[in-house]
Scaffold this active site. Structure first.
Site, short mmCIF file in Angstrom:
data_model
loop_
_atom_site.label_atom_id
_atom_site.label_comp_id
_atom_site.label_asym_id
_atom_site.label_seq_id
_atom_site.Cartn_x
_atom_site.Cartn_y
_atom_site.Cartn_z
N ARG A 1 7.77 -25.40 64.86
CA ARG A 1 6.66 -25.39 65.82
C ARG A 1 5.61 -26.39 65.35
NH1 ARG A 1 8.10 -20.00 64.84
NH2 ARG A 1 8.89 -18.89 66.68
N LYS B 1 4.78 -17.08 63.42
CA LYS B 1 4.82 -15.77 64.06
C LYS B 1 5.29 -14.67 63.13
CE LYS B 1 5.35 -17.49 68.78
NZ LYS B 1 6.13 -17.41 70.04
N HIS C 1 7.64 -28.64 71.91
CA HIS C 1 8.60 -27.58 72.19
C HIS C 1 9.87 -28.12 72.84
CE1 HIS C 1 8.27 -23.32 71.36
NE2 HIS C 1 9.06 -23.07 72.38
N ARG D 1 12.13 -28.71 70.10
CA ARG D 1 12.64 -27.43 69.60
C ARG D 1 13.82 -26.97 70.45
NH1 ARG D 1 10.95 -23.07 66.41
NH2 ARG D 1 11.14 -21.00 67.33
N HIS E 1 13.20 -17.03 65.00
CA HIS E 1 12.97 -16.03 66.05
C HIS E 1 13.01 -14.64 65.45
CE1 HIS E 1 14.44 -18.86 69.50
NE2 HIS E 1 13.17 -19.06 69.18
N TYR F 1 19.67 -19.50 75.23
CA TYR F 1 20.49 -20.68 74.98
C TYR F 1 21.96 -20.45 75.28
CZ TYR F 1 16.33 -22.58 72.90
OH TYR F 1 15.05 -23.04 72.72
#
Length: 223
Positions: A73, A98, A168, A171, A194, A203
């Site tokens: 990120r 995160k 992004h 990404r 994640h 995906y």
């Protein structure tokens, strides 16, 4: 918007009062969209097209390589510090935005060479410990907004038609490339950091070979 308008129109007696109630809102499904990003060929073209002489180009090439190879990120790249680069063991220590925990990544040769070139030729001499700094004094750490503007400009220079041109998008390109290379969704989710597997599940939609295999599946006597 139409429903709100006709409700209002009904109160003003411009139309029948029940027209607004008969208008259904569009049904939006979770994860209905496809991840949008450039192809891996376009990513390679983007990185290869950046020069290695000007200070700005050297820095930007190192950043774009990080974003594409690791799917970091933008905030994670901006917070990356010199101590996070373990040259002896060839590792990158990343503090995830995160998850609030540290991940280790092998330092890919191409990425390492791009960062080394930046550190030796383009990074300002300063006491700041962040890896990526502004090009002009005061040499403050690169901001998320500044990084996003740079990536947007670089992607636009390829004349690509993308819904979004920010970090992004790279990404997404990274995740799609890993999927094409045969990695599982669990492995891709771990690579991207994640915490929720549902973030990676989208995906599966771009795994065309996998979807074709499902379509060819013979249900036999189940139906």
């Amino acid at each position: 918007s139409l429903r709100s308008f006709f409700r209002y129109a009904g109160t003003r007696k411009w139309c029948a009062p029940n027209i607004g109630e008969a208008i259904d809102a569009p049904r939006l499904y979770t994860l209905a969209g496809l991840p949008a990003g450039p192809s891996w060929t376009q990513v390679r073209q983007l990185i290869a097209g950046i020069g290695q002489e000007q200070h700005g180009d050297i820095r930007n090439r190192a950043i774009l390589t990080l974003l594409a190879v690791y799917g970091f990120r933008s905030s994670e790249v901006c917070r990356l510090k010199l101590k996070d680069l373990d040259w002896e063991r060839e590792l990158i220590h990343l503090s995830r935005t995160k998850q609030r925990r540290e991940h280790q990544y092998p330092l890919v040769r191409e990425v390492g060479e791009a960062i080394l070139l930046y550190l030796r030729k383009a990074r300002p001499q300063t006491e700041r410990r962040e890896v990526f700094l502004r090009l002009l004094p005061p040499f403050e750490p690169l901001t998320v907004g500044g990084l996003g503007t740079m990536v947007h400009f670089q992607l636009k220079s390829l004349n690509l038609k993308l819904p979004h041109y920010g970090p992004h998008a790279l990404r997404h390109a990274c995740a799609s490339h890993l999927l094409a290379e045969g990695l599982s969704l669990k492995e891709i989710g771990d690579h991207l950091g994640h915490s929720d597997p549902r973030s990676t599940r989208i995906y599966a939609k771009v795994d065309l070979e996998g979807l074709r295999e499902v379509a060819r599946f013979d249900l036999g006597g189940l139906l």
